[in-house]
Design an enzyme around this catalytic site. Sequence first.
Site, mmCIF file in Angstrom:
data_model
loop_
_atom_site.group_PDB
_atom_site.id
_atom_site.type_symbol
_atom_site.label_atom_id
_atom_site.label_comp_id
_atom_site.label_asym_id
_atom_site.label_seq_id
_atom_site.Cartn_x
_atom_site.Cartn_y
_atom_site.Cartn_z
ATOM 1 N N ASN A 13 0.866 -1.179 0.000
ATOM 2 C CA ASN A 13 0.000 0.000 0.000
ATOM 3 C C ASN A 13 0.901 1.228 0.000
ATOM 4 O O ASN A 13 1.494 1.566 1.016
ATOM 5 C CB ASN A 13 -0.886 -0.038 1.264
ATOM 6 C CG ASN A 13 -1.713 1.216 1.441
ATOM 7 O OD1 ASN A 13 -1.802 2.043 0.538
ATOM 8 N ND2 ASN A 13 -2.329 1.345 2.616
ATOM 9 N N LYS A 15 0.097 4.241 -0.289
ATOM 10 C CA LYS A 15 -0.546 5.437 0.285
ATOM 11 C C LYS A 15 -0.325 6.637 -0.657
ATOM 12 O O LYS A 15 -0.284 6.453 -1.865
ATOM 13 C CB LYS A 15 -0.051 5.680 1.710
ATOM 14 C CG LYS A 15 -0.165 4.400 2.553
ATOM 15 C CD LYS A 15 0.029 4.602 4.014
ATOM 16 C CE LYS A 15 -0.098 3.262 4.732
ATOM 17 N NZ LYS A 15 -0.046 3.390 6.175
ATOM 18 N N HIS A 100 -9.421 1.455 5.138
ATOM 19 C CA HIS A 100 -8.145 1.637 5.838
ATOM 20 C C HIS A 100 -8.347 2.606 6.997
ATOM 21 O O HIS A 100 -9.131 3.553 6.895
ATOM 22 C CB HIS A 100 -7.095 2.175 4.874
ATOM 23 C CG HIS A 100 -5.713 2.132 5.438
ATOM 24 N ND1 HIS A 100 -5.268 3.076 6.340
ATOM 25 C CD2 HIS A 100 -4.707 1.245 5.282
ATOM 26 C CE1 HIS A 100 -4.036 2.770 6.688
ATOM 27 N NE2 HIS A 100 -3.665 1.666 6.061
ATOM 28 N N GLY A 176 2.615 2.159 10.791
ATOM 29 C CA GLY A 176 3.654 3.189 10.643
ATOM 30 C C GLY A 176 4.397 3.526 11.920
ATOM 31 O O GLY A 176 5.096 4.531 11.982
HETATM 32 P P1 PGA Z 1 2.888 0.215 7.651
HETATM 33 O O1 PGA Z 1 1.403 0.461 7.058
HETATM 34 O O2 PGA Z 1 3.378 -1.077 7.045
HETATM 35 O O3 PGA Z 1 3.673 1.410 7.176
HETATM 36 O O4 PGA Z 1 2.749 0.127 9.123
HETATM 37 C C1 PGA Z 1 0.522 -0.599 6.841
HETATM 38 C C2 PGA Z 1 -0.768 -0.080 6.277
HETATM 39 O O5 PGA Z 1 -1.213 0.993 6.698
HETATM 40 O O6 PGA Z 1 -1.387 -0.722 5.408
#
Ligand code: PGA
Length: 253
Positions: A13, A15, A100, A176
């Site tokens: 993802n 984002k 999400h 995150g």
């Molecule tokens: P992350 O995000 O791997 O950066 O923790 C996962 C997500 O939000 O799908």
Amino acid sequence: MPQRKVKPLIAGNWKMNGLRNAAKELRRMAAQCAKSPKPKADVLVCPPVQLIWPLRETVKGSPIRLGAQDCHPKASGAHTGDVSAEMMADVGARAVIVGHSERRTDHGETSGLVRQKAEAVHGAGLTAIICLGETEAERDAGRTIRVIGKQLQDSVPADSKPQNTIIAYEPVWAIGTGRTPTLKDIEKAHKALRTRLVKRFGADGEKFRLLYGGSVKPGNATEILAIDNVNGALVGGASLKAADFIPIVQAAG
Ligand code: PGA
């Protein structure tokens, strides 16, 4: 009893990250996937929507498929700034991430709206990746299983099938942050989701992919992906660079 084999999926993802020059990094990922050992998992990358059409050339001939992030619940109409699942299908997306926590938090999306979006994804002939997960306060209050059970019930459309629906368990506090639940806690959450899916969808409930998401990295992927009822991962930050993403893909077997 160990769960029957479901082919894992590693989904990236991106984002709101990526300009056209992201093709370079994706080309690197595609090249590494083509090397042996061939990935045992399906691989999906969900870039920002404007990159889907140009990047389809980049992944041509590789095991990487492209997906999208979020959509409007309607197929078309007077909705300025929104993009429909049908449009995403039109440019080459195979799946759409809905629900999400960043959508639920930043845009106040309810599970009811997430269900409508998932229905729109199904209507466009795509796979819905439906995200859910508890906040830190809910976890601290011992409400994780209750919260994700309710989100599952309310976010997943009644006509969902393992072929068009994937569930991603993503604890909000793990996204995150570099923090993850214990392996036992992930196992417990996934087992609870599996039990509910079987109760609702019968034997089909065994076949839905359940992804774990939230700070998945090359260093923890192997142990997370080995947990019962974890059928892959939804990866945010570590999906932006081939050097991080491909080791996660290779960890799925
Ligand atoms: P992350 O995000 O791997 O950066 O923790 C996962 C997500 O939000 O799908």
